[in-house]
Design an enzyme around this catalytic site. Structure first.
Site, PDB file in Angstrom:
ATOM      1  N   LYS A 265       0.830  -1.196   0.000  1.00 49.09           N
ATOM      2  CA  LYS A 265       0.000   0.000   0.000  1.00 49.09           C
ATOM      3  C   LYS A 265       0.875   1.262   0.000  1.00 49.09           C
ATOM      4  O   LYS A 265       2.025   1.226   0.444  1.00 49.09           O
ATOM      5  CB  LYS A 265      -0.893   0.028   1.249  1.00 49.09           C
ATOM      6  CG  LYS A 265      -1.980  -1.005   1.294  1.00 49.09           C
ATOM      7  CD  LYS A 265      -2.754  -0.888   2.600  1.00 49.09           C
ATOM      8  CE  LYS A 265      -3.885  -1.912   2.671  1.00 49.09           C
ATOM      9  NZ  LYS A 265      -4.964  -1.607   1.716  1.00 49.09           N
ATOM     10  N   ARG A 339     -10.741 -11.134   1.397  1.00 53.97           N
ATOM     11  CA  ARG A 339     -11.623 -12.142   0.800  1.00 53.97           C
ATOM     12  C   ARG A 339     -10.988 -13.531   0.844  1.00 53.97           C
ATOM     13  O   ARG A 339     -11.688 -14.540   0.851  1.00 53.97           O
ATOM     14  CB  ARG A 339     -11.971 -11.733  -0.633  1.00 53.97           C
ATOM     15  CG  ARG A 339     -10.803 -11.700  -1.594  1.00 53.97           C
ATOM     16  CD  ARG A 339     -11.072 -10.847  -2.816  1.00 53.97           C
ATOM     17  NE  ARG A 339     -11.087  -9.434  -2.487  1.00 53.97           N
ATOM     18  CZ  ARG A 339     -11.366  -8.473  -3.364  1.00 53.97           C
ATOM     19  NH1 ARG A 339     -11.643  -8.781  -4.627  1.00 53.97           N
ATOM     20  NH2 ARG A 339     -11.373  -7.212  -3.000  1.00 53.97           N
TER      21      ARG A 339
END
Length: 497
Positions: A265, A339
């Site tokens: 990130k 996920r």
């Protein structure tokens, strides 16, 4: 913080022992005639006539040792029509008048009110007075220790009051763990927090890396590989109904810190990725509240907990892993890790033969773009379950919004090298994330709450919100009250508004 519900008139509230008194003033009160003993009511009405108390919800007037009152400080605050939203706004505004020198004891006088407004007052004062202290060298803990809520008909509102107090307890536990820095909220720490909830009504089981590997949870293992902190898979069970009754399963994303892994990130605001376990924190909060509410249903909580780090053993973009379901996943972006840990937890949930599964996750930035910080995103394969969650959110002032789940969105997740890819590109990113999760629930009624926009606030007010604990507890208590679950009759595959 302790709460008490009392039947009190305005005159009785003025005479009660408290350091501070908040008087909620409805628009309709402007036209009432205060009784001879209601000096406090006459004081507020005079202020209204003189224009010293405005007419918009949240506007307030403070007084010191008002005639006829025992409290040192009195705050009269407008609450409009007395609805739950207006009451929450009014309580927060009134606390703003007191927080510079916060009282230890507070009385909130509501008079004639309803269940929703009462709950809003309790949750509102808890939210406004909350303080985080765990990692401060010179903490300033919450000064407010006791809150009395005065109403016209206390027995009729007892159930709503008990729900609100339990929800405060659960929501503040969720905020505590979400607010903690990642080095104070490791997977092992979350497991200990869960074990602290064990008691007559709650059972807790904690699985480590060896047990998870034996179960075949390859997707969860893939995310955890880059970190020195060992993963934990936490199972909580609340039994409020006979064992033969199918449970509701709550699944909370427990990424205790998310660097993005190899798909690193940007540095800006990466500190906020300590909040990436807010779904897990909300499940802990729910299980802290359930023994207080004792709803007549069974609930299972599943928390896959790990860090997502770019270590030497970290999963690489392009790697293919096998999930617990047997489906293979091409990991195109290691920053789409939530996920991955959730899909194995959703497969594990099937062993309980649940009546419904609800997963809660700070899953996608796309949901923040779509809905901001007001509503959580709701995806569901069952209309009845979706409607129950929507209604629960509205009632708890913790709203969500149903998003589409058309099968066409799954086209973006096709892979040449595995059964499915873990990302589908930027368009409809929150939807494709939900479509990925849907592959692992089969025909079970299932809902996914994307709380990326609602789980915490940034900027000067940076901190966890404890959402969606109120929504989940409202849903579970209503389900327990009805004694019936969602049915497959409302299930559909297409889009939903």
């Amino acid at each position: 913080m302790d709460f008490e519900l009392r039947p009190l008139s305005r005159a009785e509230a003025a005479a009660a022992d408290a350091e501070a008194l908040i008087v909620l003033w409805r628009d309709a009160d402007d036209h009432d005639t205060p009784s001879a003993e209601d000096a406090l009511g006459r004081w507020v009405q005079h202020a209204v006539r003189d224009g010293d108390l405005g007419r918009d919800a949240g506007q307030w007037l403070a007084g010191h040792r008002v005639a006829g009152g025992r409290a040192r400080r009195v705050v009269a605050v407008r609450c409009g029509d007395g609805s739950a939203r207006k009451v929450r706004q009014a309580v927060a505004s009134a606390w703003g008048a007191l927080k510079a020198a916060p009282p230890r004891t507070l009385l909130i006088q509501m008079g004639a009110t309803d269940e929703a407004a009462l709950a809003a007052a309790v949750l509102g004062i808890a939210e406004a007075s909350y303080r985080y202290t765990t990692t401060l060298s010179k903490p300033q803990p919450r000064a407010l220790q006791r809150v009395v809520v005065g109403v016209a008909d206390a027995p009729a509102l007892h159930g709503a009051f008990e729900w609100a107090v339990a929800t405060v307890h659960g929501q503040e536990l969720a905020k505590e763990w979400a607010n903690r820095p990642a080095n104070h909220a490791r997977p092992v720490d979350l497991a200990r927090a869960a074990q602290a909830l064990a008691g007559p009504d709650v059972e807790v089981e904690v699985l480590g890396p060896k047990e998870v590997e034996k179960l075949g949870m390859g997707a969860l293992l893939a995310v955890a590989r880059g970190s020195h902190e060992p993963l934990r898979f936490i199972v909580l069970r609340y039994q409020g109904a006979p064992k033969r009754e199918a449970p509701v399963v709550l699944v909370g994303k427990g990424i205790t810190f998310d660097t993005g892994g190899i798909s690193l990130k940007p540095a800006a605001d990466m500190d906020e990725m300590k909040f990436d376990m807010s779904g897990a924190a909300s499940v802990l909060g729910v299980f802290a509240a359930l023994p207080r509410l004792r709803p007549a249903l069974n609930v299972v909580g599943l928390i896959p907990a790990c860090e997502n780090m770019p270590g030497g053993g970290a999963t690489k973009p392009g790697d293919v892993v096998r999930s617990m379901s047997g489906q293979t996943i091409e990991i195109l972006n290691t920053d789409a890790e939530g996920r991955l840990i959730l899909c194995d937890a959703l497969t594990y949930a099937q062993r309980f033969k649940p009546r419904a599964i609800v997963d809660v996750a700070t899953l996608t930035g796309a949901c923040v773009i779509a809905l901001g910080a007001v509503r959580s995103g709701l995806y569901a394969n069952d209309d009845a379950l979706a409607q129950a969650l929507l209604q629960a959110g509205e009632a708890a002032l913790d709203p969500c919004w149903r998003m589409p789940l058309d099968d066409d969105y799954a086209e973006a997740l096709k892979s040449n090298f595995a059964d499915v890819a873990n990302v589908g590109g930027r368009p409809a990113g929150s939807v494709t994330a939900a479509k990925f999760l849907q592959r692992f629930v089969g025909d079970t009624p299932w809902a996914h709450l994307d709380i990326a926009g609602t789980a915490w606030k940034g900027g000067k007010d940076k901190g966890a919100t404890g959402r969606p604990v109120p929504l989940l507890l409202r849903y579970l208590t209503e389900l327990g009250r009805r004694g019936g679950g969602t049915t497959r009759r409302g299930r559909r595959k297409g889009a939903a508004a």
